[in-house]
Design a protein around this motif. Structure first.
Motif, PDB file in Angstrom:
ATOM      1  N   SER A 240      -4.957  17.206 -27.257  1.00  0.00           N
ATOM      2  CA  SER A 240      -4.578  15.277 -27.643  1.00  0.00           C
ATOM      3  C   SER A 240      -3.586  14.876 -28.610  1.00  0.00           C
ATOM      4  N   GLU A 241      -2.973  15.597 -29.406  1.00  0.00           N
ATOM      5  CA  GLU A 241      -2.524  14.802 -30.869  1.00  0.00           C
ATOM      6  C   GLU A 241      -1.775  15.575 -31.381  1.00  0.00           C
ATOM      7  N   VAL A 242      -0.313  16.417 -30.094  1.00  0.00           N
ATOM      8  CA  VAL A 242       0.451  16.627 -30.377  1.00  0.00           C
ATOM      9  C   VAL A 242       1.585  15.980 -31.321  1.00  0.00           C
ATOM     10  N   GLY A 243       2.013  15.983 -32.394  1.00  0.00           N
ATOM     11  CA  GLY A 243       2.662  15.581 -33.156  1.00  0.00           C
ATOM     12  C   GLY A 243       2.053  14.510 -34.090  1.00  0.00           C
ATOM     13  N   GLY A 244       1.051  14.576 -33.644  1.00  0.00           N
ATOM     14  CA  GLY A 244      -0.309  13.529 -34.515  1.00  0.00           C
ATOM     15  C   GLY A 244      -1.195  14.062 -35.838  1.00  0.00           C
ATOM     16  N   ASN A 245      -1.488  15.100 -35.231  1.00  0.00           N
ATOM     17  CA  ASN A 245      -1.923  15.672 -35.786  1.00  0.00           C
ATOM     18  C   ASN A 245      -2.332  17.017 -36.403  1.00  0.00           C
ATOM     19  N   ALA A 405       4.966  25.469 -33.276  1.00  0.00           N
ATOM     20  CA  ALA A 405       4.887  25.073 -34.323  1.00  0.00           C
ATOM     21  C   ALA A 405       6.566  25.659 -35.040  1.00  0.00           C
ATOM     22  N   SER A 406       6.971  27.398 -33.951  1.00  0.00           N
ATOM     23  CA  SER A 406       7.831  27.690 -34.935  1.00  0.00           C
ATOM     24  C   SER A 406       9.497  27.124 -34.438  1.00  0.00           C
ATOM     25  N   PHE A 407       9.375  27.502 -32.465  1.00  0.00           N
ATOM     26  CA  PHE A 407      10.115  27.601 -31.966  1.00  0.00           C
ATOM     27  C   PHE A 407      10.163  25.492 -31.007  1.00  0.00           C
ATOM     28  N   ASN A 408       9.803  24.970 -31.297  1.00  0.00           N
ATOM     29  CA  ASN A 408       9.914  23.645 -30.624  1.00  0.00           C
ATOM     30  C   ASN A 408      11.309  22.846 -30.816  1.00  0.00           C
ATOM     31  N   GLN A 409      11.520  23.289 -32.580  1.00  0.00           N
ATOM     32  CA  GLN A 409      13.378  22.723 -32.964  1.00  0.00           C
ATOM     33  C   GLN A 409      13.796  23.954 -33.559  1.00  0.00           C
ATOM     34  N   GLY A 410      14.920  23.405 -34.526  1.00  0.00           N
ATOM     35  CA  GLY A 410      15.294  24.630 -35.685  1.00  0.00           C
ATOM     36  C   GLY A 410      16.368  25.478 -34.568  1.00  0.00           C
ATOM     37  N   LEU A 412      16.193  28.182 -33.010  1.00  0.00           N
ATOM     38  CA  LEU A 412      15.556  29.004 -31.617  1.00  0.00           C
ATOM     39  C   LEU A 412      14.688  27.800 -30.734  1.00  0.00           C
ATOM     40  N   PRO A 413      14.649  26.436 -30.346  1.00  0.00           N
ATOM     41  CA  PRO A 413      14.296  25.894 -29.610  1.00  0.00           C
ATOM     42  C   PRO A 413      13.550  25.851 -28.481  1.00  0.00           C
ATOM     43  N   ILE A 414      12.790  26.553 -27.780  1.00  0.00           N
ATOM     44  CA  ILE A 414      12.241  27.485 -26.631  1.00  0.00           C
ATOM     45  C   ILE A 414      11.496  26.828 -25.947  1.00  0.00           C
ATOM     46  N   THR A 415      10.775  25.588 -26.556  1.00  0.00           N
ATOM     47  CA  THR A 415       9.751  25.112 -26.166  1.00  0.00           C
ATOM     48  C   THR A 415       9.623  25.040 -25.129  1.00  0.00           C
ATOM     49  N   GLY A 416       8.700  24.720 -23.849  1.00  0.00           N
ATOM     50  CA  GLY A 416       9.004  24.324 -22.594  1.00  0.00           C
ATOM     51  C   GLY A 416       8.867  25.688 -21.693  1.00  0.00           C
ATOM     52  N   THR A 417       9.622  26.823 -22.335  1.00  0.00           N
ATOM     53  CA  THR A 417      10.781  27.317 -21.115  1.00  0.00           C
ATOM     54  C   THR A 417       9.419  28.376 -21.059  1.00  0.00           C
ATOM     55  N   ALA A 418      10.660  29.191 -19.795  1.00  0.00           N
ATOM     56  CA  ALA A 418       9.995  30.595 -19.714  1.00  0.00           C
ATOM     57  C   ALA A 418       9.482  31.487 -20.880  1.00  0.00           C
ATOM     58  N   LEU A 419      10.922  31.368 -21.774  1.00  0.00           N
ATOM     59  CA  LEU A 419      11.299  32.490 -23.040  1.00  0.00           C
ATOM     60  C   LEU A 419      10.001  32.833 -23.384  1.00  0.00           C
ATOM     61  N   ILE A 420       9.324  31.287 -24.126  1.00  0.00           N
ATOM     62  CA  ILE A 420       8.174  31.415 -25.167  1.00  0.00           C
ATOM     63  C   ILE A 420       6.905  31.997 -24.743  1.00  0.00           C
ATOM     64  N   ILE A 421       6.234  32.118 -22.931  1.00  0.00           N
ATOM     65  CA  ILE A 421       5.279  32.709 -23.189  1.00  0.00           C
ATOM     66  C   ILE A 421       5.766  33.839 -23.162  1.00  0.00           C
ATOM     67  N   ILE A 422       7.208  34.520 -22.451  1.00  0.00           N
ATOM     68  CA  ILE A 422       7.485  35.683 -22.461  1.00  0.00           C
ATOM     69  C   ILE A 422       6.709  36.583 -24.102  1.00  0.00           C
ATOM     70  N   LEU A 423       7.757  35.677 -24.518  1.00  0.00           N
ATOM     71  CA  LEU A 423       7.387  36.594 -26.505  1.00  0.00           C
ATOM     72  C   LEU A 423       6.258  36.704 -26.936  1.00  0.00           C
ATOM     73  N   ALA A 424       5.243  35.302 -26.490  1.00  0.00           N
ATOM     74  CA  ALA A 424       3.914  35.455 -26.650  1.00  0.00           C
ATOM     75  C   ALA A 424       3.573  36.471 -26.339  1.00  0.00           C
ATOM     76  N   VAL A 425       3.248  36.506 -24.757  1.00  0.00           N
ATOM     77  CA  VAL A 425       2.772  37.916 -24.674  1.00  0.00           C
ATOM     78  C   VAL A 425       3.174  39.219 -24.743  1.00  0.00           C
ATOM     79  N   PHE A 426       4.603  38.844 -25.356  1.00  0.00           N
ATOM     80  CA  PHE A 426       4.935  40.743 -26.066  1.00  0.00           C
ATOM     81  C   PHE A 426       3.892  40.772 -27.015  1.00  0.00           C
ATOM     82  N   VAL A 427       4.772  39.471 -27.966  1.00  0.00           N
ATOM     83  CA  VAL A 427       3.878  39.676 -29.475  1.00  0.00           C
ATOM     84  C   VAL A 427       2.558  40.214 -29.877  1.00  0.00           C
ATOM     85  N   ARG A 428       1.548  39.527 -28.211  1.00  0.00           N
ATOM     86  CA  ARG A 428       0.130  39.899 -28.759  1.00  0.00           C
ATOM     87  C   ARG A 428       0.054  41.109 -27.613  1.00  0.00           C
TER      88      ARG A 428
END
Length: 550
Positions: A240-245, A405-410, A412-428
């Protein structure tokens, strides 16, 4: 020379493993930690977010609710799991394999599917409530803390059952026979002799269920309604508060991680792995129940197993019910499946694609890391083994927020892509394969590998041609369970997905929230069917039903 090459090869693998975990685990979580102590407006370091959490009644209630439903769900799971384990191991009965199968079905079914199934039965328009209302009996809907606790207990008791079954079957019956010869009654023997012997296993299972309860997002979100826990609060603040809090969401995430880590540390101190050493020399002999005892043993055992499997059974049955919006209509048909096949195929394709991509990476990395842990023991690999505990205790919502928080910019800006879900599942899910491989290697002699190297094989050739074929069942079993859990991943995917990367668990969750119960049932049945097939494959490959799951 060979020894030097061997050292060099695995040194590079060790460096790569640390780089991987630092990039995908330590850095994202450190980003959350840093965000939790920064002021959103100025960026200055501050403890204000934590001060707000521990002084605001809303967040204090969330902490209290988290501990309350976690502890109560744990207590229910321990009662059901220990009872079932005692009856199955200490009494001779037919259908033990069937009971174990039902328990495993409850274990691998996603928690949010269990929550949804109980809503279908006991929700505001639940079929059981409607049936009882028709005969003049009114019961409250399942929503609230009581419903969450019930779902936790029924979802998590198989963990306790599988762990304590081994303990019950390993108790030296000489101790119990000695107590019996001294005139100690069966109840006293259980509490004075048997229970203390299996207490480490019970405590391990109890603490495991507690960690899983407080990390669960789907069940409190679907059934809790106005019951806020830390996992749902973190998601609400983020969504509800992306970028705000982001600071408050991060601070709540850190509190949740700390609670989980405290419990894990308690668990590791309480567990004594050698408690059952030598007990298998004289294992207990199952008793043949007769008369009323037989009725009780069969009734309680099958009753617990069937109640735990109800969500999966209900989902399958209701997937064939005719529906009109949120209301099930009389009769059966394939309308819900037709709607899925002709309009909702993207979540199925995405789930299979993301899971396959992540698990292929998991199998490769997990096999190499498992080898390091088992064969190259040192302080550095010991630390690597320890850090693999972190994904077990970090809730999926927290991991999702960390990745945003880590990959939204910088770089490796992969937020919103399939890669970020694959990497999150990979490490979990990486620990499943890594620990499965490490366990298989610890049970395998090093002599064949050493012989291959002495005959001129390079360390890499010896690993691929000698070690891998020997431990292949462990690799495949760990990979299968990684695939199953990856397919059922909800909480991190719910934070990370966009329209084009929606997965089956997310679509099921959204369908339930929108009242599309028929669609949710059909998708859940497809997900359960795929899960069951891969669990069966994992059992066949592992050769031991418990080894894959624990």
């Amino acid at each position: 020379m060979a020894a030097r090459r061997q050292k060099d090869i695995w040194t590079y693998v060790l460096i790569a493993a640390w780089v991987l975990l630092l990039a995908l685990l330590v850095w994202p979580l450190s980003t959350v930690l840093l965000a939790s102590v920064r002021d959103n407006a100025t960026g200055d370091l501050t403890g204000g977010n934590y001060w707000t959490i521990f002084t605001t009644p809303q967040y204090l209630r969330a902490i209290g609710n988290t501990l309350w439903v976690g502890a109560a769900g744990m207590a229910g799971a321990v009662f059901l799991g220990v009872t079932l384990a005692f009856l199955v191991t200490r009494f001779h009965m037919r259908g033990k394999a069937f009971i174990q199968t039902l328990s495993v079905i409850a274990l691998v079914s996603p928690s949010f599917i269990g929550a949804y199934a109980w809503i279908v039965l006991f929700g505001a328009n639940g079929s059981v409530r409607q049936g009882l209302r028709a005969i003049g009996i009114s019961i409250p809907p399942i929503y609230g803390a009581a419903g969450v606790i019930m779902v936790f207990a029924l979802k998590l008791f198989p963990h306790v059952f599988l762990i304590t079954s081994t303990a019950f079957a390993s108790v030296n019956r000489s101790l119990e026979e000695a107590a019996e010869n001294l005139g100690v009654s069966p109840w006293k023997r259980f509490f004075l002799i048997t229970l203390p012997l299996i207490l480490p296993a019970i405590s391990t299972a109890a603490l495991l269920t507690f960690v899983l309860s407080i990390a669960d997002f789907g069940t409190p979100r679907l059934i809790g309604r106005n019951l806020e826990v830390l996992a749902t609060e973190a998601f609400t603040l983020y969504s509800s508060e992306v970028g705000g809090n982001p600071g408050m969401a991060s601070a709540i995430s850190v509190v949740l991680i700390v609670l989980s880590m405290i419990v894990v540390l308690i668990q590791r101190r309480m567990v004594r792995k050698d408690i059952f050493a030598g007990n298998l020399l004289k294992p207990p002999i199952p008793i043949v129940p007769k008369g009323w005892k037989k009725v009780v043993v069969y009734g309680v055992s099958y009753g617990i197993a069937l109640i735990g499997a109800i969500p999966a059974i209900v989902v399958v049955i209701f997937s064939f019910r005719n529906t009109r919006g949120p209301v099930f209509q009389p009769g059966f048909g394939f309308g819900s499946y037709d709607k899925v096949i002709h309009g909702i195929t993207d979540p199925i394709i995405n789930t299979l694609w993301f899971s396959t991509a992540s698990v292929v990476s998991i199998v490769i990395a997990g096999t190499l890391i498992g080898y390091l842990i088992a064969r190259r023991q040192s302080t550095v690999t010991g630390a690597l083994d320890g850090i693999l505990m972190v994904p077990y205790v970090v809730p999926g919502v927290v991991m999702g927020i960390a990745f945003i928080a880590s990959f939204n910019q910088g770089p490796l800006p992969i937020t919103g892509t399939a890669l970020i879900i694959i990497l999150a599942v990979f490490v979990r899910r990486l620990p499943y394969t890594a620990r499965s491989v490490a366990t298989a290697l610890r049970q395998t002699s090093t002599r064949l590998e050493e012989a291959a190297v002495s005959l001129g094989y390079s360390p890499g050739q010896a690993f691929l041609k000698v070690v891998v074929p020997i431990i292949l069942p462990g690799i495949l079993a760990g990979g299968m369970m990684s695939f199953v859990t990856a397919m059922n991943e909800l909480s991190s995917s719910l934070v990370l997905y966009v329209g084009s990367t929606i997965t089956m668990p997310v679509k099921i969750y959204l369908s339930v929230m929108d009242g599309e119960y028929g669609t949710a049932s059909a998708l859940a049945t497809i997900l359960l069917t795929i899960t069951a097939l891969f669990v069966y494959a994992a059992f066949r490959l592992s050769g031991k039903k418990q080894s894959v799951l624990l």
